[in-house]
Design a protein around this motif. Structure first.
Motif, mmCIF file in Angstrom:
data_model
loop_
_atom_site.group_PDB
_atom_site.id
_atom_site.type_symbol
_atom_site.label_atom_id
_atom_site.label_comp_id
_atom_site.label_asym_id
_atom_site.label_seq_id
_atom_site.Cartn_x
_atom_site.Cartn_y
_atom_site.Cartn_z
ATOM 1 N N SER A 136 27.751 31.967 51.553
ATOM 2 C CA SER A 136 28.931 32.401 51.009
ATOM 3 C C SER A 136 29.263 31.614 50.370
ATOM 4 O O SER A 136 28.603 31.051 49.552
ATOM 5 C CB SER A 136 29.940 31.510 52.076
ATOM 6 O OG SER A 136 29.772 30.184 52.004
ATOM 7 N N ILE A 137 30.568 31.976 49.763
ATOM 8 C CA ILE A 137 30.834 31.096 48.712
ATOM 9 C C ILE A 137 32.323 30.564 48.835
ATOM 10 O O ILE A 137 32.910 31.242 49.025
ATOM 11 C CB ILE A 137 31.400 31.866 47.386
ATOM 12 C CG1 ILE A 137 32.171 32.941 47.220
ATOM 13 C CG2 ILE A 137 29.563 32.220 46.533
ATOM 14 C CD1 ILE A 137 31.796 34.355 46.012
ATOM 15 N N VAL A 138 32.097 29.227 48.810
ATOM 16 C CA VAL A 138 33.678 28.415 48.681
ATOM 17 C C VAL A 138 33.805 28.039 47.581
ATOM 18 O O VAL A 138 33.198 26.581 47.634
ATOM 19 C CB VAL A 138 33.592 27.230 50.315
ATOM 20 C CG1 VAL A 138 34.606 26.725 50.572
ATOM 21 C CG2 VAL A 138 33.033 27.711 51.242
ATOM 22 N N ARG A 139 35.430 28.409 46.769
ATOM 23 C CA ARG A 139 36.041 27.786 46.215
ATOM 24 C C ARG A 139 37.110 26.756 46.048
ATOM 25 O O ARG A 139 37.761 27.575 46.050
ATOM 26 C CB ARG A 139 35.428 28.887 44.827
ATOM 27 C CG ARG A 139 34.315 29.081 44.599
ATOM 28 C CD ARG A 139 32.738 27.890 43.677
ATOM 29 N NE ARG A 139 31.409 28.416 43.619
ATOM 30 C CZ ARG A 139 30.849 28.564 44.384
ATOM 31 N NH1 ARG A 139 30.616 27.417 45.437
ATOM 32 N NH2 ARG A 139 29.298 28.592 44.263
ATOM 33 N N HIS A 140 37.207 26.069 44.963
ATOM 34 C CA HIS A 140 39.156 25.696 44.902
ATOM 35 C C HIS A 140 39.242 26.568 43.569
ATOM 36 O O HIS A 140 40.646 27.117 44.098
ATOM 37 C CB HIS A 140 38.985 24.212 44.380
ATOM 38 C CG HIS A 140 38.652 24.330 42.867
ATOM 39 N ND1 HIS A 140 37.306 23.972 42.407
ATOM 40 C CD2 HIS A 140 39.447 24.298 42.292
ATOM 41 C CE1 HIS A 140 37.195 24.247 41.607
ATOM 42 N NE2 HIS A 140 38.381 24.278 40.582
ATOM 43 N N ASN A 141 38.950 27.378 42.916
ATOM 44 C CA ASN A 141 39.366 28.028 41.846
ATOM 45 C C ASN A 141 39.806 29.800 42.407
ATOM 46 O O ASN A 141 40.121 30.729 41.656
ATOM 47 C CB ASN A 141 38.447 27.890 40.189
ATOM 48 C CG ASN A 141 37.078 28.278 40.637
ATOM 49 O OD1 ASN A 141 36.465 28.247 41.972
ATOM 50 N ND2 ASN A 141 36.558 29.935 39.664
ATOM 51 N N PHE A 142 39.528 29.771 43.906
ATOM 52 C CA PHE A 142 40.433 31.093 44.595
ATOM 53 C C PHE A 142 41.739 30.607 44.892
ATOM 54 O O PHE A 142 42.067 29.641 45.080
ATOM 55 C CB PHE A 142 39.662 31.738 46.025
ATOM 56 C CG PHE A 142 38.317 32.223 45.696
ATOM 57 C CD1 PHE A 142 38.000 33.420 45.048
ATOM 58 C CD2 PHE A 142 37.904 31.843 46.287
ATOM 59 C CE1 PHE A 142 37.081 34.315 45.110
ATOM 60 C CE2 PHE A 142 35.957 32.447 46.337
ATOM 61 C CZ PHE A 142 36.081 33.018 46.062
ATOM 62 N N THR A 143 42.772 31.279 44.292
ATOM 63 C CA THR A 143 44.401 30.793 43.688
ATOM 64 C C THR A 143 44.911 30.988 45.388
ATOM 65 O O THR A 143 46.131 30.260 45.539
ATOM 66 C CB THR A 143 44.866 31.348 42.830
ATOM 67 O OG1 THR A 143 44.662 33.090 43.395
ATOM 68 C CG2 THR A 143 43.483 31.148 41.293
ATOM 69 N N CYS A 144 44.185 31.984 46.166
ATOM 70 C CA CYS A 144 45.225 32.166 47.209
ATOM 71 C C CYS A 144 44.073 33.290 47.714
ATOM 72 O O CYS A 144 43.370 33.777 48.062
ATOM 73 C CB CYS A 144 46.969 32.646 46.651
ATOM 74 S SG CYS A 144 46.675 34.326 46.202
ATOM 75 N N GLY A 145 44.740 33.673 49.406
ATOM 76 C CA GLY A 145 43.472 34.799 50.021
ATOM 77 C C GLY A 145 43.765 36.228 48.929
ATOM 78 O O GLY A 145 42.808 36.839 49.243
ATOM 79 N N THR A 146 45.170 36.440 48.802
ATOM 80 C CA THR A 146 44.638 38.227 48.133
ATOM 81 C C THR A 146 44.077 37.685 46.899
ATOM 82 O O THR A 146 42.795 39.218 46.897
ATOM 83 C CB THR A 146 46.406 38.261 47.978
ATOM 84 O OG1 THR A 146 47.580 38.647 48.904
ATOM 85 C CG2 THR A 146 46.473 39.563 46.575
ATOM 86 N N HIS A 147 43.516 37.204 46.042
ATOM 87 C CA HIS A 147 42.805 36.981 45.250
ATOM 88 C C HIS A 147 41.114 36.880 45.757
ATOM 89 O O HIS A 147 40.678 38.065 45.354
ATOM 90 C CB HIS A 147 42.714 36.082 44.218
ATOM 91 C CG HIS A 147 42.462 35.155 43.743
ATOM 92 N ND1 HIS A 147 41.579 34.082 42.619
ATOM 93 C CD2 HIS A 147 41.173 36.040 42.528
ATOM 94 C CE1 HIS A 147 40.689 34.269 41.945
ATOM 95 N NE2 HIS A 147 40.442 35.624 41.394
ATOM 96 N N THR A 148 40.860 36.084 46.767
ATOM 97 C CA THR A 148 39.954 35.533 47.139
ATOM 98 C C THR A 148 39.361 37.588 47.252
ATOM 99 O O THR A 148 38.191 37.981 47.762
ATOM 100 C CB THR A 148 40.075 35.096 48.568
ATOM 101 O OG1 THR A 148 40.201 33.597 48.172
ATOM 102 C CG2 THR A 148 38.633 34.718 48.717
ATOM 103 N N LEU A 149 40.562 38.763 48.486
ATOM 104 C CA LEU A 149 40.247 39.604 48.950
ATOM 105 C C LEU A 149 39.605 40.426 47.598
ATOM 106 O O LEU A 149 39.289 41.545 47.977
ATOM 107 C CB LEU A 149 41.397 39.778 49.950
ATOM 108 C CG LEU A 149 41.719 39.486 51.201
ATOM 109 C CD1 LEU A 149 42.123 39.547 51.735
ATOM 110 C CD2 LEU A 149 40.010 39.831 52.488
ATOM 111 N N ALA A 150 40.527 40.591 46.491
ATOM 112 C CA ALA A 150 40.742 41.059 45.574
ATOM 113 C C ALA A 150 39.196 40.701 44.330
ATOM 114 O O ALA A 150 38.508 41.665 44.533
ATOM 115 C CB ALA A 150 41.080 41.230 44.709
#
Length: 417
Positions: free
Chosen positions: A80-94
């Motif tokens: 897995s990668i767990v990061r604070h710099n994913f801005t939101c769920g949509t960004h993470t999915l993208a």
């Protein structure tokens, strides 16, 4: 203390008696998931030194590397990668979609039209030329749900072929009244898809579903799952961020999309966020249990008031969302106003419908959260369109969240007097 009238108190008392057996079931799942999380922390030798801040490139950040291992173990994934710099769920999915799909690939969504904010990512809405999957030559196909709003396994089997690179599953209902998917149902989709194309990548938008059941979609063969840390897995402590988990090779590709090829997960300063990320995922199972209790209670209260609810109070839960069919715009607005009154933050604010980016109509949102937009904290939101249902989620502590639900119910009752 909260001036709740006798009618609502009576409904509350009846609801609590009715849902007590369901609370016992929720506690049993919570205990299992919390122990699973504790085991992951112990097995990976988490230490206080891993909370130290890194800056600049963030090379050799032990905390960043360890939280990936902890989270992967907790959800049953290879990596897995767990990061604070994913801005939101949509960004993470993208990031996950762009990480594994390439020009000429075809993505097949098998749960009908996906959630509003992911549509511009795919290229189903929004302006052309803004960098969607469609702009990069990635094709999209879709399998509709059946007439009962359930997954159509026969249609999925007919749609999957060697040309399909990814089968995409939205676990939660979004702004829809269809049922959220269980891990077992996702497993059935995996079986059908892999039987037709053993090389197909099965990706699950896992938002709102983490730790509601004892297992996650990777345990039934999903190749990739992704979600937001200001929903379930952040435990209401993580201030921002997201995760991607699943097959090691796919997670590596996603890491290279998050940063850049050749660097991947080796860079990324934690900037003092590590302690909150560790604390958040550690507390997530317990917090999710409280949110599920809040949803069950709200379902029973509003059903006793005569409104349609989905899921029903006695249904097995697969996410934290409770939809309530409030029938009119006035009832919908009243519910959100009442919920806001029971919030610890901004309780004095009156929610109003507004033109929210990413949606095709006005949206009303009630949320008095310590973290802006945190939907693991008690919140309710809805587009002002038929069937005028509100989608309520979250609640980090049932005893406090219960008050928000009762104030929302009281506001609706007064709107109809």
């Amino acid at each position: 203390m909260f001036n709740i009238n006798d009618k609502i108190k009576d409904i509350s008392d009846k609801a609590l008696v009715s849902v007590r057996p369901y609370f016992d079931r929720i506690d049993e799942i919570t205990e299992y998931n919390q122990q699973k999380m504790l085991k992951a922390f112990i097995d990976n030798r988490v230490s206080e030194s891993m909370f130290a801040e890194s800056t600049g490139y963030g090379y050799d950040d032990r905390g960043r590397e360890t939280i990936d291992k902890v989270f992967a173990q907790a959800v049953g994934a290879e990596d897995s990668i767990v990061r604070h710099n994913f801005t939101c769920g949509t960004h993470t999915l993208a990031v996950a979609l762009f990480g594994v799909l390439r020009t000429g690939d075809t993505m097949l969504c098998v749960t009908g039209t996906p959630y509003d904010t992911i549509q511009p990512v795919i290229g189903l809405s929004g302006k052309d030329g803004m960098g969607s999957l469609k702009d990069y030559g990635i094709k999209y196909e879709q399998v509709e749900l059946d007439e009962n709003g359930r997954i159509d396994l026969e249609a999925i089997e007919n749609a999957v072929s060697d040309k399909i690179k990814m089968v995409y599953i939205q676990r939660s209902r979004g702004y829809n009244l269809r049922a959220s998917l269980s891990v077992d149902e996702i497993g059935e989709i995996v079986k059908v898809s892999k039987r037709k194309n053993p090389n197909v990548i099965v990706m699950v938008d896992n938002c709102y579903g983490e730790f509601v059941e004892k297992t996650e979609p990777v345990s039934v063969g999903a190749d990739l799952i992704a979600g937001s840390l200001i929903k379930n897995p952040g435990g209401a402590i993580a201030k921002t961020g997201g995760y991607i988990a699943g097959r090691h090779d796919l997670v590596e590709k996603c890491a290279c999309r998050l940063t850049t090829p050749g660097l991947g997960r080796e860079v990324g300063a934690t900037l003092g966020q590590s302690r909150e990320l560790f604390m958040g995922i550690y507390n997530a199972p317990r917090v999710v249990g409280e949110a599920v209790k809040t949803a069950v209670f709200a379902s029973q209260v509003m059903k006793l008031m005569g409104f349609g609810v989905t899921p029903e109070p006695d249904e097995i839960r697969h996410d934290i969302i409770q939809a309530i069919k409030l029938e009119t715009p006035d009832n919908l607005i009243a519910f959100c106003k009442g919920l806001q009154k029971g919030s610890p933050i901004d309780s004095f604010v009156t929610p109003e419908p507004w033109d929210m980016p990413g949606y095709d109509c006005r949206v009303i949102m009630s949320a008095g959260a310590f973290t802006l937009g945190s939907s693991i904290e008690l919140s309710g939101d809805a587009p002002l369109r038929e069937p005028f249902a509100v989608w309520m989620q979250g609640g980090t502590d049932f005893h406090a969240s219960k008050i928000g639900v009762l104030l929302a119910a009281q506001e609706v009752m007064q709107a109809n007097e």
